[in-house]
Design a protein around this motif. Structure first.
Motif, short mmCIF file in Angstrom:
data_model
loop_
_atom_site.label_atom_id
_atom_site.label_comp_id
_atom_site.label_asym_id
_atom_site.label_seq_id
_atom_site.Cartn_x
_atom_site.Cartn_y
_atom_site.Cartn_z
N ASP A 184 -86.03 102.98 -11.35
CA ASP A 184 -86.51 101.61 -11.15
C ASP A 184 -85.74 100.62 -12.01
N SER A 207 -83.27 97.74 -10.48
CA SER A 207 -83.52 96.33 -10.75
C SER A 207 -82.26 95.62 -11.23
N LYS A 208 -81.35 96.38 -11.85
CA LYS A 208 -80.07 95.82 -12.28
C LYS A 208 -79.00 95.93 -11.19
N ARG A 209 -79.38 96.54 -10.06
CA ARG A 209 -78.45 96.76 -8.95
C ARG A 209 -77.25 97.60 -9.39
#
Length: 481
Positions: free
Chosen positions: A335, A339-341
């Motif tokens: 996750d 979220s930071k790709r």
């Protein structure tokens, strides 16, 4: 703006050139040649309405100023400092055409971009680094160009654009070619990491070991650089099965840590050392080492590295048989990285999470997680040779095991055989030996004994002497040890 659009041109990223200082910062003025300095003095004197005599006195003559403005003489440092004081500007601005605050401002914004990379989406940080690189090029600030390119390379590494990352790291090395070796070490480490992620384990080891040898031979080795290199070498050693060499690198890293003040470097060392402790079966010590790293990264707000700690703690718990805690840690890692790709790292965690799900009896969830990772190779985001090869092989291995559990021997064999070249090309000896055992066992049960023997022989050939057939002599220990 996406960093995907940033590409190499003549060895450096092609970025838009801008002139943030306006007309006074014309490129023809931003050199320290006598002609450029003369034009600059003439322009600034005229803007202030000073005569040559007023500018020259009391230390120089009007004739000297006239000669200087015509570009016929190179002024001394003393003369330049006198003229800068009379013109009301800094010595650096008169010498280079660049206001003194420009470099400091760029460095401050590079720090902000690093923070953006540590805490937010990779693409946002890449856009900042790209703009800062353009300004550094415009201002002819080589050190800041290198720092911006290094940031861009780290962004590309996180997003899985490994060829571009390698090229950017190499560009940083070229920019800093005349600097002391420690200045180039972060770029060398980055390039080695990019090769590791493509599956080129031996070349990653070569880059790190040759740099260690050069640094140690210099007579004045830098502890920060040594720690960075020894820590980075642990992962390729472990993946190649060279556990003894990984343990030696970990031991040297631990000995260097007290000499290093950068907490991020120390945290990285603890994370690397944990891998060797896991291999030795020292699970509790490995978990303690990861906890130290995790706390440091949490204090520093470095989300990518913190996610890597959760990832490795998940692996530790899986090795110890605590699958519930392993799943929890791996999901947290996934996750955070998503979220930071950080696409490639996210996909690699998903392979390990799928392994835990299968072991918990949830094969359907594991299969659903794995299949999208092995989409056609023309898809830029697929795990494959050249992009996460070791984990691509791991995904095929897991799908083979799931197929065996379902009694689908044809699919199992297909996945095992798809994994073979991925692991062979990457020199991941331990993983390859285990895969050959699985394939051999399957073929033997199917009555294909000769093929099974071939598979076993392949595995034994890679298991016989881990790391000794592909690596040269280990780097010498630092003279400070």
């Amino acid at each position: 703006m996406s960093h995907v659009a940033v590409r190499e041109q003549r060895g450096e990223p092609a970025v838009e050139r801008r002139n943030p200082q306006g007309p006074r910062a014309d490129r023809t003025d931003r050199t320290d040649t006598p002609a450029a300095i003369g034009r600059r003095v003439l322009r600034l004197r005229t803007e202030l309405g000073l005569t040559q005599r007023e500018l020259a006195e009391p230390a120089y003559t009007p004739a000297y100023v006239s000669t200087l403005e015509s570009g016929k003489v190179r002024p001394s440092e003393a003369a330049l400092r006198h003229l800068a004081g009379r013109l009301g500007i800094d010595y650096e601005e008169l010498t280079t055409g660049r206001p003194a605050h420009v470099a400091a401002g760029l460095r401050l914004r590079l720090t902000d971009a690093r923070l953006a990379l540590a805490t937010g989406p990779t693409a946002d940080a890449a856009a900042l680094f790209s703009l800062l690189h353009a300004e550094a090029v415009e201002q002819e600030l080589v050190g800041e160009q290198a720092a911006a390119l290094l940031g861009l390379a780290d962004c590309l590494l996180e997003s899985g654009e490994l060829a571009d990352a390698q090229s950017h790291f190499a560009s940083v090395e070229r920019l800093l070619a005349d600097e002391p070796l420690p200045r180039r070490v972060p770029a060398i480490r980055g390039r080695a990491t990019a090769h590791l992620l493509t599956g080129e384990l031996r070349y990653a080891c070569y880059l790190l070991e040759s740099t260690l040898d050069e640094l140690n031979a210099s007579g004045m080795p830098d502890p920060d650089s040594l720690l960075l290199l020894y820590t980075a070498s642990i992962a390729p050693y472990m993946d190649m099965g060279a556990h003894a060499r990984a343990a030696q690198a970990a031991e040297l890293a631990l000995a260097l840590a007290p000499r290093v003040s950068d907490p991020a470097l120390v945290a990285g060392m603890h994370r690397g050392v944990a891998r060797t402790l896991i291999a030795e079966g020292r699970i509790a010590e490995a978990d303690a080492s990861l906890a130290k790293a995790q706390e440091l990264y949490r204090q520093l707000h470095i989300r990518t590295e913190l996610a890597h700690c959760h990832w490795m703690r998940g692996y530790v718990h899986a090795q110890d048989g605590d699958l519930e805690r392993a799943e929890h840690e791996l999901r947290m890692a996934r996750d955070m990285l998503a979220s930071k790709r950080a696409a490639l790292f996210t996909e690699q965690v998903e392979v390990e999470l799928a392994d835990v799900l299968r072991r918990r009896g949830r094969s359907d969830e594991a299969r659903a997680l794995l299949r999208p990772l092995l989409r056609p190779e023309q898809d830029a985001g697929a795990l494959r040779a050249g992009r996460g090869a070791v984990h691509a092989g791991g995904a095929h291995r897991l799908l083979g095991l799931i197929a065996e559990d379902d009694g689908d021997t044809a699919s199992a064999e297909r996945h095992y055989r798809a994994a073979l070249p991925l692991l062979q090309e990457s020199s991941a000896a331990g993983d390859l030996a285990d895969l050959c055992r699985l394939l051999g066992d399957l073929l033997r049960r199917l009555g294909r004994v000769e093929e099974a023997l071939d598979a076993y022989r392949t595995g034994l050939g890679h298991r016989a002497a881990p790391g000794t057939t592909t690596l040269g002599p280990a780097p010498a220990a630092p003279p400070m040890m």
